[in-house]
Design a protein around this motif. Structure first.
Motif, PDB file in Angstrom:
ATOM      1  N   ASN A  81     -21.754 -35.797   8.860  1.00  0.00           N
ATOM      2  CA  ASN A  81     -20.952 -35.438   7.686  1.00  0.00           C
ATOM      3  C   ASN A  81     -20.846 -33.919   7.538  1.00  0.00           C
ATOM      4  O   ASN A  81     -19.763 -33.387   7.337  1.00  0.00           O
ATOM      5  N   TYR A  82     -22.006 -33.252   7.605  1.00  0.00           N
ATOM      6  CA  TYR A  82     -22.052 -31.813   7.320  1.00  0.00           C
ATOM      7  C   TYR A  82     -22.733 -31.041   8.445  1.00  0.00           C
ATOM      8  O   TYR A  82     -23.495 -31.618   9.233  1.00  0.00           O
ATOM      9  N   VAL A 109     -12.930 -25.632   5.648  1.00  0.00           N
ATOM     10  CA  VAL A 109     -13.052 -26.874   4.874  1.00  0.00           C
ATOM     11  C   VAL A 109     -14.499 -27.404   4.966  1.00  0.00           C
ATOM     12  O   VAL A 109     -15.097 -27.780   3.958  1.00  0.00           O
ATOM     13  N   ASP A 110     -15.059 -27.376   6.180  1.00  0.00           N
ATOM     14  CA  ASP A 110     -16.450 -27.810   6.377  1.00  0.00           C
ATOM     15  C   ASP A 110     -17.392 -27.034   5.457  1.00  0.00           C
ATOM     16  O   ASP A 110     -18.275 -27.598   4.812  1.00  0.00           O
ATOM     17  N   ARG A 111     -17.179 -25.725   5.419  1.00  0.00           N
ATOM     18  CA  ARG A 111     -18.056 -24.857   4.635  1.00  0.00           C
ATOM     19  C   ARG A 111     -17.931 -25.189   3.141  1.00  0.00           C
ATOM     20  O   ARG A 111     -18.928 -25.321   2.435  1.00  0.00           O
ATOM     21  N   ARG A 112     -16.685 -25.374   2.687  1.00  0.00           N
ATOM     22  CA  ARG A 112     -16.467 -25.639   1.259  1.00  0.00           C
ATOM     23  C   ARG A 112     -16.989 -27.011   0.845  1.00  0.00           C
ATOM     24  O   ARG A 112     -17.603 -27.166  -0.216  1.00  0.00           O
ATOM     25  N   MET A 113     -16.763 -28.019   1.688  1.00  0.00           N
ATOM     26  CA  MET A 113     -17.253 -29.370   1.371  1.00  0.00           C
ATOM     27  C   MET A 113     -18.779 -29.383   1.318  1.00  0.00           C
ATOM     28  O   MET A 113     -19.388 -30.054   0.498  1.00  0.00           O
ATOM     29  N   HIS A 166     -21.363 -30.530  -1.608  1.00  0.00           N
ATOM     30  CA  HIS A 166     -22.444 -31.476  -1.308  1.00  0.00           C
ATOM     31  C   HIS A 166     -23.795 -30.922  -1.765  1.00  0.00           C
ATOM     32  O   HIS A 166     -24.606 -31.627  -2.369  1.00  0.00           O
ATOM     33  N   LYS A 167     -24.021 -29.646  -1.484  1.00  0.00           N
ATOM     34  CA  LYS A 167     -25.303 -29.029  -1.844  1.00  0.00           C
ATOM     35  C   LYS A 167     -25.451 -28.879  -3.354  1.00  0.00           C
ATOM     36  O   LYS A 167     -26.550 -28.937  -3.883  1.00  0.00           O
TER      37      LYS A 167
END
Ligand code: GTP
Ligand code: MG
Length: 220
Positions: free
Chosen positions: A107-108, A209-213, A217-218
């Motif tokens: 996922n991340y 996008v990965d970084r923002r999602m 999540h965090k």
């Protein structure tokens, strides 16, 4: 998990004409070797499933979104041996580290590194090569963490250390890699330098996008 149907090959001494015997023996060795790689894929993918299950039970969270397993096809093996200038023979296969391949889609980005480090901590896993194309993306924009590990496979007459190539990446990285591969290799004529730049832009956008999602999540 997608693995092609298992080969069965038994050398029946009586029906093989003498002249064909060396060829048949070589063929049987090849099938046996493929079977060993298949076993190695099962061992490593089981380890990954066990880790993912434990996370589910402990934290109600799955770091692994899904996995794809593959044994290199004879056709792509021959192409690779040719590309590397190696003889088309069994001995050359030992110089290829991606006969057995597992793609782990997480996922991340954090999950990618967590899964990799938990796997590498295991006693029977030996790290052969680590290439971090997330920290240092390839010129194309490709991102993934590549590991080549060796795992012992216990056979009836010996224990073999078998290499398995593991590509770990996020869903976004996987989406990009699949589409880029489809565009680049499956279309005749190839792509223009402008398209290559455009694809690189897309890879950077996916990374953003990965970084923002991951931040969302965090924060939860
Ligand atoms: P090979 O001889 O092709 O295995 O190259 P290598 O030993 O330098 O391995 P590398 O670390 O480049 O990883 C090869 C694998 O990573 C490929 O088989 C692809 O699955 C994947 N890969 C590497 N670069 C790209 C890329 O630009 N785009 C895509 N879609 N996949 C890539
Ligand atoms: Mg490779």
């Amino acid at each position: 998990m997608i693995i092609e149907k298992k080969d069965n090959f038994h050398l029946d001494e009586d029906v093989v004409p003498g002249a064909l015997k060396p060829l048949m023996e070589e063929f049987q060795d090849f099938i046996l070797l493929r079977n060993t790689y298949h076993a190695a894929i099962r061992e490593v993918s089981t380890k990954l499933e066990i880790l993912d299950d434990e996370f589910q039970v402990r934290y109600d969270y799955n770091p692994i979104h899904h996995m794809e397993c593959r044994l290199k096809s004879p056709r792509s093996l021959f192409e690779k041996l040719e590309r590397k200038g190696l003889e088309i023979e069994i001995a050359s296969i030992y110089q290829i580290t991606d006969m057995a391949g597992i793609r782990v889609i997480c996922n991340y980005i954090d999950d990618v590194y967590a899964v990799a480090s938990l796997l590498l901590k295991q006693d029977d896993i030996k790290l052969i090569r680590r290439r971090d194309y997330i920290k240092e993306p390839k010129e194309s924009g490709y991102r993934s963490l590549h590991l080549v590990v060796e795992i012992p496979v216990f056979l009836s007459d010996k224990t073999e250390m078998v290499p398995v190539e593991i590509q770990l990446r996020t869903i976004a990285m996987d989406t990009w890699a699949s589409l880029e591969h489809e565009l680049k290799y499956k279309r005749s004529g190839g792509i223009t330098p402008e398209m290559e730049e455009e694809l690189k832009d897309c890879a950077n956008a996916m990374a953003e996008v990965d970084r923002r999602m991951e931040e969302i999540h965090k924060a939860l």
